[in-house]
Design a protein around this motif. Structure first.
Motif, mmCIF file in Angstrom:
data_model
loop_
_atom_site.group_PDB
_atom_site.id
_atom_site.type_symbol
_atom_site.label_atom_id
_atom_site.label_comp_id
_atom_site.label_asym_id
_atom_site.label_seq_id
_atom_site.Cartn_x
_atom_site.Cartn_y
_atom_site.Cartn_z
ATOM 1 N N LYS A 552 0.814 -0.760 0.146
ATOM 2 C CA LYS A 552 -0.386 0.020 0.071
ATOM 3 C C LYS A 552 0.723 1.353 -0.280
ATOM 4 N N LEU A 553 2.289 0.966 1.033
ATOM 5 C CA LEU A 553 2.918 2.221 0.757
ATOM 6 C C LEU A 553 3.920 2.100 -0.557
ATOM 7 N N ILE A 554 3.738 1.527 -1.407
ATOM 8 C CA ILE A 554 4.456 1.444 -3.000
ATOM 9 C C ILE A 554 3.360 1.944 -3.320
ATOM 10 N N GLU A 555 2.284 1.644 -3.442
ATOM 11 C CA GLU A 555 0.733 2.433 -4.472
ATOM 12 C C GLU A 555 1.170 3.835 -3.695
ATOM 13 N N LYS A 556 1.055 3.878 -2.469
ATOM 14 C CA LYS A 556 0.691 5.600 -2.690
ATOM 15 C C LYS A 556 1.977 6.198 -3.610
ATOM 16 N N GLU A 557 2.704 5.273 -2.856
ATOM 17 C CA GLU A 557 4.579 6.356 -3.426
ATOM 18 C C GLU A 557 4.353 6.309 -5.424
ATOM 19 N N ASN A 558 3.628 5.564 -5.506
ATOM 20 C CA ASN A 558 3.374 5.684 -7.455
ATOM 21 C C ASN A 558 2.182 6.803 -7.754
#
Length: 572
Positions: A552-558
Motif C-alpha cells: 500500500k505504501l508502494i502504491e501511495k508512492e507511485n
C-alpha cells in the motif's frame, strides 16, 4: 656435527674424576651425546648454556669449588632448570634423602660396576621426563598454565569420585568486550590480563580445594566447594587488572551454578554456569548471575527453538516484515527503501519476536541458515515488486558476524540475487559496527569483495561499536546507520544532538549517506532534517509492515510520483 642435525639427546656429565668420567662416557656414547663439566661452577655455566637441549644431568656430589648439593639447589630454585631430570652419582648412601628433597630423580652408586643397570636408569629417567612433558603440554594451556578444557572436565569428574560428600559450585568467568583490549591496547596487553586472571583463580582454587581451567579465549572455569562469598571472590580476581592497562577498566562477569546436580555431566553443569554468565553479557552494571529456575525455563525454550528451526525454514514459518525508509531532503518525503525484519510464526508458541531467537541462533552458529533464507525471500519479493509496480525499492538485509566467516560468502549472496533476477544494488547488506571491530582485517576483505560485486554496504548501529575514527576512514561502506539510542533523546542544542551532528560530519567527510532509525516524533524529524540526515525510519512514518501493508505504501508512492509528473506536464 651441526646441533640442528644431531638426533641424539644430550646429557651433561658432572664429574671431577677423569676415570669415572670416561666410564660414564663409554656407557652413554652409543645412544646419547655427552658434554662434560669437571666441577659445579663449570656445570652451572653449561646448564645455563644448554638448558633447552639437555635431557639429563649426571651429577657427582663431592667436587671442588661448588659441590653437587649446591648445583641441585641452584636448579631447584629456577623454574626452567628444575624441569631437567638429575641422577646423582655417589657412594654416600646417607645423602639420598637430602638429594631427593632437592629434586634428584634417581641415584647411581659408585663404583660403576653395572653398565647395563646404569644405562637402564638413564633411559627410564629421560623417558619419564619426556612423557611428563608431553602430558603437561596437552593438559595445560600454553599461555596461562591452567588446565585445558578437556583435562579440566576430567579432573573435576575424578574430584567428585573421591570427595563425593562435598557440595560444589560451577563457575564460569568471562571478560566483557575482551576483543577491545586486544584492538586498542595490543595483544600483549590482552595476554597480560589473561595471565593475571589465571594466576588469581589458580591461587583461589588451591586455597579452597577446587580446580581451575581455561575454557578458551577469555573464558575461565572454576570448580569450588560451595559456600564461597562470590562478590569478594570477583573483586579478588579483578584486583590489579587496571594497573596492567594504564587504568583502563576491565569488566568481568561471572556465572554461577550453585550446589550442582552431580547426576548431570560436568560439561552440562558448566553449561548452566555459562548460561548465567551469558545472561549478563554486555552489562556494565551487573557483574554476577546465578543460574535459577527462570534461566532453566529459558534454556528449555532455547533448546526447543533450536530443534524447531529447520522445520520452521522448510515450512516458511519465518515471515518477513518491511520497515520503510524515507528520503527527507527533497521537496517531499519519498519512499526510499526498506529494512527486512524477520518474525517467527511458530505453530505452537505463536508469533515470536526476533530478540527471542536471533541472539540464540547467533550463539549456536545457526543464524547463517536463517539469514540465507531471508536473503532469498527478500530477493524474490523485490523482483515481484519490480514487475508489479515498475518501481525499484532496495531492501536492507542483515549479514551477521557468523555469515562473514562462511566460505564463499560473496558467491553465495550473488547467486541468491541472480537466481531471483534482480541486481546486487537492490539488496543492501547491513553489518553491525561491532562486527568490524571484532575481526577488522577479515571483514574488510569480505566487504570489499561484496562491494566489487555491486552490493551497497550499510554499517548498522553506528556509534555503538567503539570504532576509532582512523578505522572508520578505512572501512568500505556506503551508508552509515545511526543507532536509535542517539536519536531518542535529541533536543535542540543538547549533547545528544551535538553527537548526532558530529556523526553527520563524519559521514559527510566519508561521502556516505546517513540513515537514522527509531524516529518517532515530529521534533526528531525536524532536527534530523535540519542536520542533513538523508533517510529516516521509525514509527514517525510507519511500523514494520507485512507484505500487503508495505505494498500500500508502494502504491501511495507511485500515486504521488504520477501526480508530480502530471503537475509538471500541466505547467508546461
Amino acid at each position: 656435527m651441526d646441533e640442528q642435525l644431531s638426533l641424539k639427546r644430550r646429557i651433561l656429565l658432572v664429574e671431577d674424576e677423569p676415570i669415572n668420567r670416561k666410564i660414564l662416557e663409554n656407557i652413554i656414547n652409543h645412544d646419547y651425546e655427552a658434554i662434560v663439566a669437571r666441577d659445579g661452577v663449570e656445570a652451572i655455566e653449561l646448564i645455563r648454556e644448554h638448558s633447552d637441549k639437555l635431557s639429563l644431568v649426571l651429577l657427582d656430589l663431592m667436587m671442588p669449588d661448588m659441590n653437587g648439593f649446591e648445583v641441585l639447589q641452584f636448579m631447584k630454585d629456577d623454574k626452567v632448570l628444575k624441569q631437567i631430570p638429575i641422577i646423582v652419582c655417589t657412594a654416600e648412601k646417607d645423602c639420598e634423602v637430602k638429594c631427593f628433597q632437592l629434586g634428584a630423580a634417581d641415584f647411581i652408586t659408585k663404583p660403576y660396576t653395572h653398565p647395563a643397570v646404569i644405562k637402564a636408569r638413564i633411559d627410564r629417567a629421560i623417558e619419564y621426563r619426556e612423557g611428563r612433558g608431553l602430558i603437561h603440554a596437552t593438559q595445560n594451556d600454553s599461555l596461562t598454565g591452567l588446565l585445558t578444557h578437556d583435562f579440566f572436565m576430567e579432573y573435576s569428574h575424578f574430584r567428585d569420585l573421591h570427595y563425593n560428600n562435598n557440595n560444589m559450585d560451577a563457575i564460569v568467568l568471562n571478560i566483557n568486550r575482551f576483543h577491545l583490549i586486544n584492538e586498542l591496547q595490543g595483544r600483549r596487553a590482552g595476554d597480560d590480563v589473561l595471565i593475571k586472571i589465571a594466576d588469581s583463580i589458580k591461587r583461589i582454587a588451591k586455597e579452597n580445594g577446587g580446580i581451575a581451567g581455561r575454557g578458551g579465549a577469555d573464558e575461565f572455569m572454576i570448580y569450588l566447594p560451595s559456600g564461597m562469598e562470590y562478590n569478594n571472590l570477583l573483586k579478588d580476581i579483578g584486583s590489579g587488572l587496571e594497573d596492567l592497562l594504564n587504568n583502563s577498566r576491565v569488566y568481568l562477569r561471572m556465572g554461577i551454578y550453585k550446589n550442582v546436580n552431580k547426576e548431570l555431566s560436568v560439561e552440562h553443569r558448566f553449561d548452566k554456569a555459562r548460561t548465567a554468565c551469558n545472561s549478563i553479557r554486555g552489562s556494565y552494571n551487573t557483574h554476577m548471575a546465578v543460574y535459577d529456575e527462570e534461566m532453566h525455563e529459558k534454556e528449555t525454550l532455547n533448546e526447543r527453538l533450536i530443534n524447531d528451526m529447520v522445520a520452521g525454514i522448510k515450512d516458511h514459518q519465518f515471515k518477513i516484515f518491511y520497515q520503510p525508509k524515507y528520503a527527507i531532503q527533497g521537496e517531499r518525503d519519498s519512499l526510499y527503501s526498506a529494512e527486512a525484519l524477520v518474525r517467527w510464526e511458530h505453530p505452537e508458541l505463536g508469533l515470536l519476536r526476533p530478540d527471542t531467537f536471533i541472539p540464540l541462533f547467533e550463539d549456536n552458529g545457526l543464524i547463517h541458515k536463517l539469514d540465507h533464507y531471508v536473503w532469498d525471500e527478500v530477493s524474490k519479493q523485490i523482483g515481484e515488486w519490480m514487475v508489479k509496480y515498475d518501481l525499484k525499492i532496495p531492501v536492507s538485509v542483515n549479514v551477521s558476524r557468523v555469515d562473514i566467516g562462511a566460505p564463499n560468502l560473496e558467491e553465495e549472496i550473488f547467486t541468491v540475487v541472480q537466481n531471483n533476477w534482480i541486481s546486487p544494488g537492490m539488496l543492501n547488506l547491513e553489518i553491525t559496527e561491532s562486527a568490524y571491530t571484532e575481526n577488522s582485517e577479515q571483514i574488510i576483505n569480505v566487504v570489499k569483495g561484496l562491494r566489487d560485486r555491486g552490493f551497497a554496504i550499510e554499517m548498522d548501529d553506528f556509534g555503538t561499536g567503539y570504532s576509532s575514527l582512523n578505522m572508520i576512514t578505512s572501512l568500505p561502506i556506503d551508508i552509515l546507520k545511526l543507532d536509535m539510542q542517539f536519536v531518542k533523546n535529541i533536543k535542540e542544542g543538547n549533547k545528544e544532538m551535538k553527537m548526532v551532528e558530529l556523526m553527520m560530519d563524519v559521514a559527510r567527510s566519508l561521502k556516505v549517506k546517513v540513515v537514522a532509525e527509531g524516529v518517532e516524533t515530529k521534533e526528531q524529524y525536524d532536527l534530523l532534517k535540519k542536520a542533513g540526515c538523508d533517510v529516516i525510519q521509525g514509527f514517525y512514518f510507519s511500523m514494520p509492515c507485512a507484505t500487503g501493508e508495505f505494498e500500500k505504501l508502494i502504491e501511495k508512492e507511485n500515486k504521488e510520483l504520477e501526480d508530480e509528473v502530471n503537475a509538471a506536464l500541466a505547467a508546461m
